[in-house]
Design a protein around this motif. Structure first.
Motif, short mmCIF file in Angstrom:
data_model
loop_
_atom_site.label_atom_id
_atom_site.label_comp_id
_atom_site.label_asym_id
_atom_site.label_seq_id
_atom_site.Cartn_x
_atom_site.Cartn_y
_atom_site.Cartn_z
N ARG A 149 0.68 -1.29 0.20
CA ARG A 149 -0.05 0.08 0.05
C ARG A 149 1.04 1.31 -0.01
N GLY A 150 2.08 1.20 0.30
CA GLY A 150 3.07 2.36 0.36
C GLY A 150 2.91 2.99 1.55
N PRO A 151 3.29 4.44 1.54
CA PRO A 151 3.26 5.34 2.64
C PRO A 151 1.93 5.69 3.17
N VAL A 152 1.59 5.56 4.21
CA VAL A 152 0.45 6.45 4.80
C VAL A 152 0.84 7.32 6.24
N ARG A 153 -0.09 8.21 6.18
CA ARG A 153 0.43 9.08 7.33
C ARG A 153 -0.18 8.51 8.71
N PRO A 154 0.65 8.31 9.84
CA PRO A 154 0.06 7.96 10.98
C PRO A 154 -0.83 8.91 11.66
N GLU A 155 -2.19 8.40 12.45
CA GLU A 155 -2.97 9.29 13.05
C GLU A 155 -2.35 9.76 14.48
N GLY A 156 -1.50 8.86 15.10
CA GLY A 156 -0.71 9.16 16.43
C GLY A 156 0.69 8.95 16.43
N TYR A 157 1.13 7.79 16.18
CA TYR A 157 2.43 7.40 16.34
C TYR A 157 2.97 6.65 15.05
N ALA A 158 4.37 7.24 14.61
CA ALA A 158 4.71 6.68 13.42
C ALA A 158 4.81 5.23 13.34
N THR A 159 4.83 4.32 14.43
CA THR A 159 4.58 2.78 14.45
C THR A 159 3.41 2.49 13.72
N GLU A 160 2.35 3.06 13.87
CA GLU A 160 1.07 2.82 13.04
C GLU A 160 1.26 2.57 11.73
N SER A 161 2.15 3.16 11.22
CA SER A 161 2.25 3.20 9.70
C SER A 161 3.23 2.00 9.31
N ARG A 162 4.00 1.81 10.27
CA ARG A 162 5.24 0.72 9.84
C ARG A 162 4.43 -0.64 10.20
N ARG A 163 3.44 -1.32 9.14
CA ARG A 163 2.95 -2.28 9.47
C ARG A 163 2.61 -3.26 8.36
N VAL A 164 2.31 -4.46 8.73
CA VAL A 164 1.60 -5.41 7.89
C VAL A 164 0.30 -5.77 8.53
N GLU A 165 -0.84 -5.70 7.61
CA GLU A 165 -1.88 -6.40 8.21
C GLU A 165 -2.30 -7.94 7.37
N ILE A 166 -2.83 -8.55 8.30
CA ILE A 166 -3.13 -9.82 7.66
C ILE A 166 -4.60 -10.28 7.91
N HIS A 167 -5.29 -10.14 6.66
CA HIS A 167 -6.81 -10.06 6.81
C HIS A 167 -7.26 -11.45 6.27
N ILE A 168 -7.84 -12.40 6.98
CA ILE A 168 -8.45 -13.83 6.71
C ILE A 168 -9.76 -13.78 6.30
N GLY A 169 -9.88 -14.33 5.36
CA GLY A 169 -11.39 -14.22 4.70
C GLY A 169 -11.95 -12.85 4.01
N MET A 170 -11.16 -12.03 3.58
CA MET A 170 -11.70 -10.90 3.11
C MET A 170 -11.86 -11.04 1.60
#
Length: 126
Positions: free
Chosen positions: A105-126
């Motif tokens: 997804r590339g860069p996204v602005r964090p709402e509170g902390y920079a760590t929020e943007s440095r992530r991978v989400e694993i969605h099961i059943g999407m």
């Protein structure tokens, strides 16, 4: 801190309402400019793999993100590297490769902390 609490509350609420028992999304966090998995990340991935195996045949979407620091091309590549390393770990944990799709997804602005943007989400059943 309040946003983090609200986010955690929402995840718990979604988990409670999910009849399959999986807690989507599973979130793996990274340090700045890194795609390395730490022990905490490996545990999240292991939990996600177990949840995915409980729902055979459902898709597993691995979405990578980066913070906006640096150039767009760099952050797009970093988000892809993060998603790919998580997808590889899911495969190694027994998730059928054909079920896994990687979405940088590339860069996204964090709402509170920079760590929020440095992530991978694993969605099961999407």
């Amino acid at each position: 801190m309040r946003r983090l609490f609200l986010a955690c509350s929402m995840v718990a609420l979604v988990a409670a309402c999910n009849p399959s028992g999986s807690t989507n999304p599973h979130i793996v966090f990274f340090t700045a400019d890194s795609a390395q998995l730490d022990d905490s990340a490996k545990n999240v991935i292991a939990d996600a793999a177990v949840a995915a195996q409980r729902s055979p045949g459902t898709p597993v979407v691995v979405a990578g993100f980066a913070d906006p620091t640096g150039g767009p091309a760099y952050n797009r590549a970093l988000s892809e590297a993060r998603a790919q390393i998580v997808a590889d770990a899911l495969r190694n944990a027994g998730v059928v490769p054909s079920r896994i799709s990687v979405q940088p997804r590339g860069p996204v602005r964090p709402e509170g902390y920079a760590t929020e943007s440095r992530r991978v989400e694993i969605h099961i059943g999407m």
